[in-house]
Motif scaffolding. Sequence first.
Motif, PDB file in Angstrom:
ATOM      1  N   LYS A 254      62.677  22.729  -8.676  1.00  0.00           N
ATOM      2  CA  LYS A 254      62.021  22.621  -9.947  1.00  0.00           C
ATOM      3  C   LYS A 254      60.565  22.559  -9.964  1.00  0.00           C
ATOM      4  CE  LYS A 254      61.729  19.512 -13.997  1.00  0.00           C
ATOM      5  NZ  LYS A 254      62.131  18.404 -14.798  1.00  0.00           N
ATOM      6  N   ASP A 259      55.028  19.198 -17.911  1.00  0.00           N
ATOM      7  CA  ASP A 259      56.297  19.230 -18.890  1.00  0.00           C
ATOM      8  C   ASP A 259      55.763  18.238 -20.170  1.00  0.00           C
ATOM      9  OD1 ASP A 259      58.797  18.630 -20.187  1.00  0.00           O
ATOM     10  OD2 ASP A 259      59.785  17.442 -18.525  1.00  0.00           O
ATOM     11  N   ASP A 277      55.635  17.324 -12.375  1.00  0.00           N
ATOM     12  CA  ASP A 277      57.006  17.823 -12.378  1.00  0.00           C
ATOM     13  C   ASP A 277      57.451  18.927 -11.690  1.00  0.00           C
ATOM     14  OD1 ASP A 277      59.435  17.134 -13.902  1.00  0.00           O
ATOM     15  OD2 ASP A 277      59.225  18.251 -15.508  1.00  0.00           O
ATOM     16  N   GLU A 338      64.698  20.122 -19.525  1.00  0.00           N
ATOM     17  CA  GLU A 338      64.454  21.425 -19.393  1.00  0.00           C
ATOM     18  C   GLU A 338      64.712  21.700 -17.808  1.00  0.00           C
ATOM     19  OE1 GLU A 338      62.157  19.022 -19.180  1.00  0.00           O
ATOM     20  OE2 GLU A 338      61.109  19.605 -17.389  1.00  0.00           O
ATOM     21  N   THR A 364      62.182  16.823  -9.983  1.00  0.00           N
ATOM     22  CA  THR A 364      61.814  15.568 -10.768  1.00  0.00           C
ATOM     23  C   THR A 364      62.659  15.689 -11.996  1.00  0.00           C
ATOM     24  OG1 THR A 364      59.987  16.781 -11.482  1.00  0.00           O
ATOM     25  CG2 THR A 364      59.719  15.077  -9.615  1.00  0.00           C
TER      26      THR A 364
HETATM   27 ZN    ZN Z   1      60.562  17.644 -16.383  1.00  0.00          ZN
END
Ligand code: ZN
Length: 490
Positions: A254, A259, A277, A338, A364
């Motif tokens: 990710k 974020d 993030d 997300e 995360t």
């Molecule tokens: Zn996030």
Amino acid sequence: MTQITPIRFAETEIDKIAAFEGRVAVFADPEGRLDAGARRVNKLVRGALVRLIESERFGKLKEGDAVSMAFPVGLAAEAVDVVRGPRNLGMTEARKAGASLAKLRDRSDLLVLAGSMRRVAEVAFGLAMRDYTFDDHKSDAKEPEGAVTIMCSKPDKSRAEADPLMAVAEGAFMTRDLVNAPANVLTTTEFAKQLAEMAALGLKVEVLEEKKLAELGMRTLLSVGQGSDSPSKVVVMQWQGGAKDQTPLALIGKGVVFDTGGISLKPAGGMEDMTMDMGGAGVVAGVMRTVARRKAKANVVGLVGLVENMPSGNATRPGDVVKSMKGDTIEVINTDAEGRLVLCDVMWYAQDRFNPDAMVDLATLTGAIIIGLGHENAGVFSNNDAFCNAFLKAAEKEGEGAWRMPLGKAYDDQLKSRIADMKNVGGRPAGSITAAQFLQRFVKDETPWIHLDIAGVASVKSDTTLAPKGATGWGVAALNRLIADMYEKD
Ligand code: ZN
Ligand code: BES
Ligand code: MN
């Protein structure tokens, strides 16, 4: 990138000790005999070293801890650092010993008298790992770094053993630099650029741009990034060090460079922490660097989804329904959940294109995992006991906390949507598990899979044994070991 401290391994030259001007380090154990280097130091300081070793204070130290004697009479050195440790110091303690020396050293020259210590390479690894500072954005002039020399009985052997460990340290440093970087510096474009530069190490790197992602049908990933001025990207990194016909291990990260929560905006307090993030993508990058740098005899492919989650007139709204690459539709209840929307498309693409032998995703992903496990352990979720146990073993060996969490149909049921195939949030209870259940819907049954929720361990607010506060590089060592265990044993 922050460079790892170069460490020189050399034969012991007793006569160089007296005139050395930096810090001198020795190993001692109240029960053991001093080796030749420590004996020479003791003689030069007129017995003060032995007095220190026999003191109550030294007796209370744990293995791998160190104390200093400042400006010792009889030596040109600014200090003698005395590490508690017998000759056969264990791996973890040897690393800790190196870390203790790195902490005391600051930027001075350091001469380590390791004598016939068994785990000299691990001392060097601990030293390199702990000798990290993120000062890219500090404007005061820097003193040049001093040099580190380890004098030991088998310098050639120690150097050879340290080489693959230094590859791990380099990977972890890359991860830390990426995770520590602010989001105005590490944009999706800059991130992709840094990954593309790893082609110099022999990795094959492709950057998939928005147009291509749209063609592939990665609508959920694109729905996260559409509120940002930074373009969404997927970067594919391939390392082909194993047999041609061996299907690769796939690592998926990710990479949310920031974020905000999107339209489901996060509260202001602490929002700055969301620069980390992209921690999952940071670990994937670090592992790819490590395997390339040490020329691992394994096939590994790393894929990262790079997006920024911002609110704007073009951002995804709560209630929107988007279609994933797999074809399932998702009702986006909360735009702050997300990460799973990014990962599900990248995971599907990875399986579709590479038919991987096994797959690990890192993210995360949830605040809930921090409530559950704190900053000591990452959450581990898996559909395959043997694969999962192999990872847990590797993580334990490397001292990287990892704790298995459950999966199950009842949790999966929390994701039911009235209007779409699923929603992206399963409510407050078991938030980390329902996030993992969401991801599992995008894992083919036959693919052994591990999901690592690293929200609590990617970046921490206090020092750890091998890292100063901030980004830790958690996972690089464990995954590197997993790769070695799974693919590089004859
Ligand atoms: Zn996030
Ligand atoms: N990036 C966060 C998770 C996170 C929280 C990482 C704290 C590191 C530290 C993630 O995208 C998120 O916002 N998760 C939400 C999910 C919720 C809306 C279901 C959360 O954990 O609150
Ligand atoms: Mn979020």
